[in-house]
Design a protein around this motif. Structure first.
Motif, short mmCIF file in Angstrom:
data_model
loop_
_atom_site.label_atom_id
_atom_site.label_comp_id
_atom_site.label_asym_id
_atom_site.label_seq_id
_atom_site.Cartn_x
_atom_site.Cartn_y
_atom_site.Cartn_z
N LEU A 40 -30.85 2.68 21.08
CA LEU A 40 -30.07 1.60 20.46
C LEU A 40 -30.74 0.24 20.68
N LEU A 41 -31.32 0.03 21.85
CA LEU A 41 -32.00 -1.24 22.12
C LEU A 41 -33.19 -1.45 21.20
N VAL A 42 -33.81 -0.39 20.75
CA VAL A 42 -34.92 -0.49 19.80
C VAL A 42 -34.39 -0.61 18.37
N LEU A 43 -33.34 0.14 18.05
CA LEU A 43 -32.79 0.14 16.69
C LEU A 43 -32.18 -1.20 16.32
N GLU A 44 -31.51 -1.85 17.26
CA GLU A 44 -30.82 -3.11 16.96
C GLU A 44 -31.75 -4.19 16.39
N ALA A 89 -26.87 -3.78 6.61
CA ALA A 89 -27.68 -3.64 7.82
C ALA A 89 -27.16 -4.56 8.93
N TYR A 90 -26.76 -5.77 8.55
CA TYR A 90 -26.23 -6.72 9.53
C TYR A 90 -24.92 -6.21 10.12
N LEU A 91 -24.08 -5.59 9.28
CA LEU A 91 -22.81 -5.03 9.75
C LEU A 91 -23.07 -3.87 10.72
N GLU A 92 -24.04 -3.02 10.38
CA GLU A 92 -24.36 -1.91 11.28
C GLU A 92 -24.88 -2.43 12.62
N TYR A 93 -25.75 -3.45 12.56
CA TYR A 93 -26.24 -4.06 13.79
C TYR A 93 -25.09 -4.58 14.65
N SER A 94 -24.14 -5.23 14.01
CA SER A 94 -23.03 -5.82 14.74
C SER A 94 -22.13 -4.76 15.35
N LEU A 95 -21.80 -3.72 14.60
CA LEU A 95 -20.92 -2.67 15.11
C LEU A 95 -21.57 -1.87 16.24
N LEU A 96 -22.90 -1.71 16.19
CA LEU A 96 -23.59 -0.95 17.23
C LEU A 96 -23.63 -1.68 18.57
N ILE A 97 -23.27 -2.97 18.57
CA ILE A 97 -23.17 -3.68 19.85
C ILE A 97 -22.09 -3.07 20.73
N LEU A 98 -21.06 -2.50 20.09
CA LEU A 98 -19.97 -1.90 20.86
C LEU A 98 -20.46 -0.70 21.68
N PRO A 99 -21.04 0.34 21.05
CA PRO A 99 -21.54 1.44 21.89
C PRO A 99 -22.68 1.02 22.81
N LEU A 100 -23.49 0.05 22.39
CA LEU A 100 -24.58 -0.40 23.24
C LEU A 100 -24.05 -1.04 24.52
N SER A 101 -23.01 -1.85 24.41
CA SER A 101 -22.45 -2.50 25.59
C SER A 101 -21.86 -1.47 26.56
N VAL A 102 -21.27 -0.40 26.01
CA VAL A 102 -20.72 0.67 26.87
C VAL A 102 -21.85 1.45 27.52
N LEU A 103 -22.88 1.77 26.76
CA LEU A 103 -24.02 2.51 27.31
C LEU A 103 -24.74 1.71 28.39
N LEU A 104 -24.84 0.40 28.20
CA LEU A 104 -25.48 -0.44 29.22
C LEU A 104 -24.67 -0.44 30.51
N ILE A 245 -35.67 -10.11 21.36
CA ILE A 245 -36.81 -9.89 22.26
C ILE A 245 -36.31 -9.33 23.59
N TRP A 246 -35.18 -9.86 24.07
CA TRP A 246 -34.58 -9.36 25.32
C TRP A 246 -34.21 -7.88 25.18
N MET A 247 -33.64 -7.51 24.05
CA MET A 247 -33.28 -6.11 23.83
C MET A 247 -34.52 -5.21 23.88
N LEU A 248 -35.58 -5.63 23.20
CA LEU A 248 -36.80 -4.83 23.19
C LEU A 248 -37.42 -4.75 24.58
N ALA A 249 -37.40 -5.86 25.31
CA ALA A 249 -37.95 -5.86 26.67
C ALA A 249 -37.14 -4.94 27.58
N LEU A 250 -35.82 -4.98 27.45
CA LEU A 250 -34.97 -4.10 28.24
C LEU A 250 -35.21 -2.64 27.88
N ALA A 251 -35.45 -2.37 26.59
CA ALA A 251 -35.76 -1.01 26.16
C ALA A 251 -37.05 -0.51 26.81
N VAL A 252 -38.05 -1.39 26.91
CA VAL A 252 -39.32 -1.01 27.53
C VAL A 252 -39.11 -0.70 29.02
N VAL A 253 -38.38 -1.58 29.71
CA VAL A 253 -38.15 -1.39 31.15
C VAL A 253 -37.40 -0.09 31.41
#
Length: 265
Positions: A40-44, A89-104, A245-253
């Motif tokens: 998800l961090l890469v997809l966003e 695409a923007y709506l999908e990005y926004s809605l995916l913040i919900l599962p991403l925040s739970v997964l984090l 950029i923060w999302m991508l960096a966190l995905a790498v880590v």
């Protein structure tokens, strides 16, 4: 006595085997959550950059958000397909913040980050996702209908004026919910709280936590528009890019940690 010793050893081996299996199952579930988090961090960022490319090339987004109905509604009618694709695409990005925040919450909490802070961050992230979505859906459902009525040759002058009023009213309301509540307030709080939790844990690169705090700080100035002050779209654009950029960096880590786990296994 020998028989009792053998029975004790047998019981001990059974307990150790069951504990090992439970640990492997838990670790497997944890690694699965980590894989989904990285994905998800890469997809966003991919979704957001795709939305930006399509919308900026078709309706001059985000500058067009400040344009009146007489400018935007003809664009909406002319570029309806591209607009639906971009805002979809923007709506999908926004809605995916919900599962991403739970997964984090689970992925970072398992690696030593502060769970109470992450729990609050997950709740705030869910609110951010819903508020963003409420702000975006107007472009997918309401604005095309207003554009049809506005551009219809049979529409009277009074009706066009009413459409302009409706356009302005919905933009002000949905923009306040999506951009101010969803991005500038809860979006910044979500990233900021997550970054503070990582910094406090001491188990993540410090630059990653500070990068998240920078993104949160750059998103916050959008709130001053509530007081009638305009800071322009520069902070929002820069803050949005730093966030991606923060999302991508966190995905790498997290991806590197998952790779080390696999090698260890």
């Amino acid at each position: 006595m020998d028989g009792e010793d053998r029975r004790e050893r047998s019981i001990g081996m059974t307990v150790m085997t069951e504990a090992s299996r439970a640990g492997e199952e838990t670790g497997g579930r944890g690694n699965g959550l980590l894989r989904w988090t990285v994905a998800l961090l890469v997809l966003e960022p991919l979704l957001m950059y795709a939305a930006f490319f399509v919308l900026s090339s078709s309706i001059n987004w985000p500058s067009s958000l400040d344009e009146p109905a007489s400018v935007n509604l003809p664009l909406v009618a002319e570029q309806r397909g591209a607009m639906v694709l971009g805002y979809g695409a923007y709506l999908e990005y926004s809605l995916l913040i919900l599962p991403l925040s739970v997964l984090l919450y689970f992925a970072l909490g398992r690696r030593g980050a502060s769970s109470p802070l992450l729990a609050v961050a997950a709740a705030v992230g869910a609110i951010s996702a819903l508020a963003r979505a409420l702000g975006i859906v107007r472009w997918l459902f309401l604005m095309p209908v207003l554009a049809e009525v506005y551009l219809d040759p049979a529409t009277s002058g009074a009706t066009r004026e009413a459409v302009e009023v409706a356009y302005t009213s919905f933009n002000e309301y949905a923009g306040g919910v999506g951009e101010l509540l969803g991005v500038a307030l809860t979006g910044a709080a979500w990233v900021g709280l997550t970054s503070v939790a990582m910094l406090r844990s001491g188990r993540f690169p410090r630059w990653l936590g500070w990068l998240g705090l920078l993104a949160a700080a750059l998103l916050l100035p959008g709130l001053v528009s509530v007081a009638g002050l305009e800071v322009g779209s520069l902070f929002a654009v820069v803050g949005g890019n730093v966030l991606l950029i923060w999302m991508l960096a966190l995905a790498v880590v997290l991806g590197l940690r998952l790779r080390r786990i696999r090698r260890g296994a």
